[in-house]
Design an enzyme around this catalytic site. Sequence first.
Site, PDB file in Angstrom:
ATOM      1  N   HIS A 127       0.880  -1.176   0.000  1.00  0.00           N
ATOM      2  CA  HIS A 127       0.000   0.000   0.000  1.00  0.00           C
ATOM      3  C   HIS A 127       0.924   1.235   0.000  1.00  0.00           C
ATOM      4  O   HIS A 127       1.021   1.961   0.983  1.00  0.00           O
ATOM      5  CB  HIS A 127      -0.894  -0.041   1.247  1.00  0.00           C
ATOM      6  CG  HIS A 127      -2.145   0.763   1.146  1.00  0.00           C
ATOM      7  ND1 HIS A 127      -2.450   1.569   0.068  1.00  0.00           N
ATOM      8  CD2 HIS A 127      -3.185   0.911   2.011  1.00  0.00           C
ATOM      9  CE1 HIS A 127      -3.618   2.152   0.258  1.00  0.00           C
ATOM     10  NE2 HIS A 127      -4.080   1.772   1.427  1.00  0.00           N
ATOM     11  N   GLN A 130      -0.218   4.908   0.752  1.00  0.00           N
ATOM     12  CA  GLN A 130      -0.575   5.019   2.171  1.00  0.00           C
ATOM     13  C   GLN A 130       0.681   5.322   2.995  1.00  0.00           C
ATOM     14  O   GLN A 130       0.695   6.223   3.844  1.00  0.00           O
ATOM     15  CB  GLN A 130      -1.208   3.706   2.651  1.00  0.00           C
ATOM     16  CG  GLN A 130      -1.454   3.632   4.145  1.00  0.00           C
ATOM     17  CD  GLN A 130      -2.630   4.466   4.605  1.00  0.00           C
ATOM     18  OE1 GLN A 130      -3.732   4.321   4.099  1.00  0.00           O
ATOM     19  NE2 GLN A 130      -2.399   5.362   5.563  1.00  0.00           N
ATOM     20  N   CYS A 260      -4.059   3.384   9.653  1.00  0.00           N
ATOM     21  CA  CYS A 260      -4.378   3.759   8.266  1.00  0.00           C
ATOM     22  C   CYS A 260      -5.891   3.826   8.039  1.00  0.00           C
ATOM     23  O   CYS A 260      -6.333   4.415   7.060  1.00  0.00           O
ATOM     24  CB  CYS A 260      -3.725   2.796   7.293  1.00  0.00           C
ATOM     25  SG  CYS A 260      -4.165   1.078   7.602  1.00  0.00           S
TER      26      CYS A 260
HETATM   27  N1   CP Z   1      -6.472   3.201   4.415  1.00  0.00           N
HETATM   28  C1   CP Z   1      -7.217   2.931   3.340  1.00  0.00           C
HETATM   29  O1   CP Z   1      -6.707   2.484   2.312  1.00  0.00           O
HETATM   30  O2   CP Z   1      -8.541   3.249   3.476  1.00  0.00           O
HETATM   31  P1   CP Z   1      -9.675   2.810   2.433  1.00  0.00           P
HETATM   32  O3   CP Z   1      -9.732   1.307   2.442  1.00  0.00           O
HETATM   33  O4   CP Z   1     -10.943   3.438   2.954  1.00  0.00           O
HETATM   34  O5   CP Z   1      -9.305   3.321   1.086  1.00  0.00           O
END
Ligand code: CP
Length: 302
Positions: A127, A130, A260
């Site tokens: 990710h 993020q 996150c």
């Molecule tokens: N942290 C994150 O990726 O949130 P979402 O799943 O809401 O996109």
Amino acid sequence: MRHLLTGFEFSQDEYLDILETASAMKKDPAKFRQELAGRSGAIMFEKPSLRTRTTFELAFYRLGGHGVYLDLQNGELGKRETIADYSRNLCRWVDCLVGRVFSQRTLEELAQYGSVPVINALSDLYHPAQAMADYMTIQEHLGKIKGVKVAYVGDGNNVTNSLFVAGAILGANVTSFNPENCTPDAVVFSKASEIARKNGCTIAVENDISKLKDFDVVYTDTWVSMGDNTPLDAVRKKFNPYQVNKDLVDQSGAQIVMHCLPAHRGYEITDEVMDGNKSVVFDEAENRLHIHMAVLAKLINA
Ligand code: CP
């Protein structure tokens, strides 16, 4: 042409440049309103999202471009037509592909057969955007990233992997505290460790939660990743020692607590900590927007 598939693609200078651009965009968004004028992207999601979807769409809008959302939650990529053909079609119309996918391989295929930058908006392994927003938030709150001691606590997952990758490149010391058999990906760990060694920082995995002492940041995430239908109560016993509650935060010495999101209050994090004065979780969420703006501008305008 550059992609953001894993986070390993960028040098420390490039990470710092993205973080700096994101901060400038946060401070004075009006200056960047024409940055992507006339440009567009496909935003493809095989999984649910609040933060990532909203902020990628808004990022295009705020830079003068347009993001087209393609809902793939009822039809995984590659089912109706091959991923290669899907990518070849989209690349005739848009300047960038943003994908939240079950498998990292899907993103790699999109990139292999396409002709525009591909951005990972979460896969089984990474990710990366993020993590960029997370380190931007650390920089804002602690005034630095280099040498900062980050403790990730809970299930070793795609977010942990990306905190390792970006942390190693940016010079942070990242330790992941996990129950046995819930550790981050071994290959990612090994690659990130090598980068950390060159950058004079450390990446570590630890099972013993009593060693959570003398950290600057405590970070947690869900105990059960998206797409895994195991009920949280079924894993509670295993993860309970790793719950981010007031005692654990006090033990850690951390100045800030991160997540996150979405959070599962009462499981990986308590209300008291999530709503407490060390929590920066909504700053992190906000910074997703600024980082996505910076990443889109960098890759599309490259
Ligand atoms: N942290 C994150 O990726 O949130 P979402 O799943 O809401 O996109």
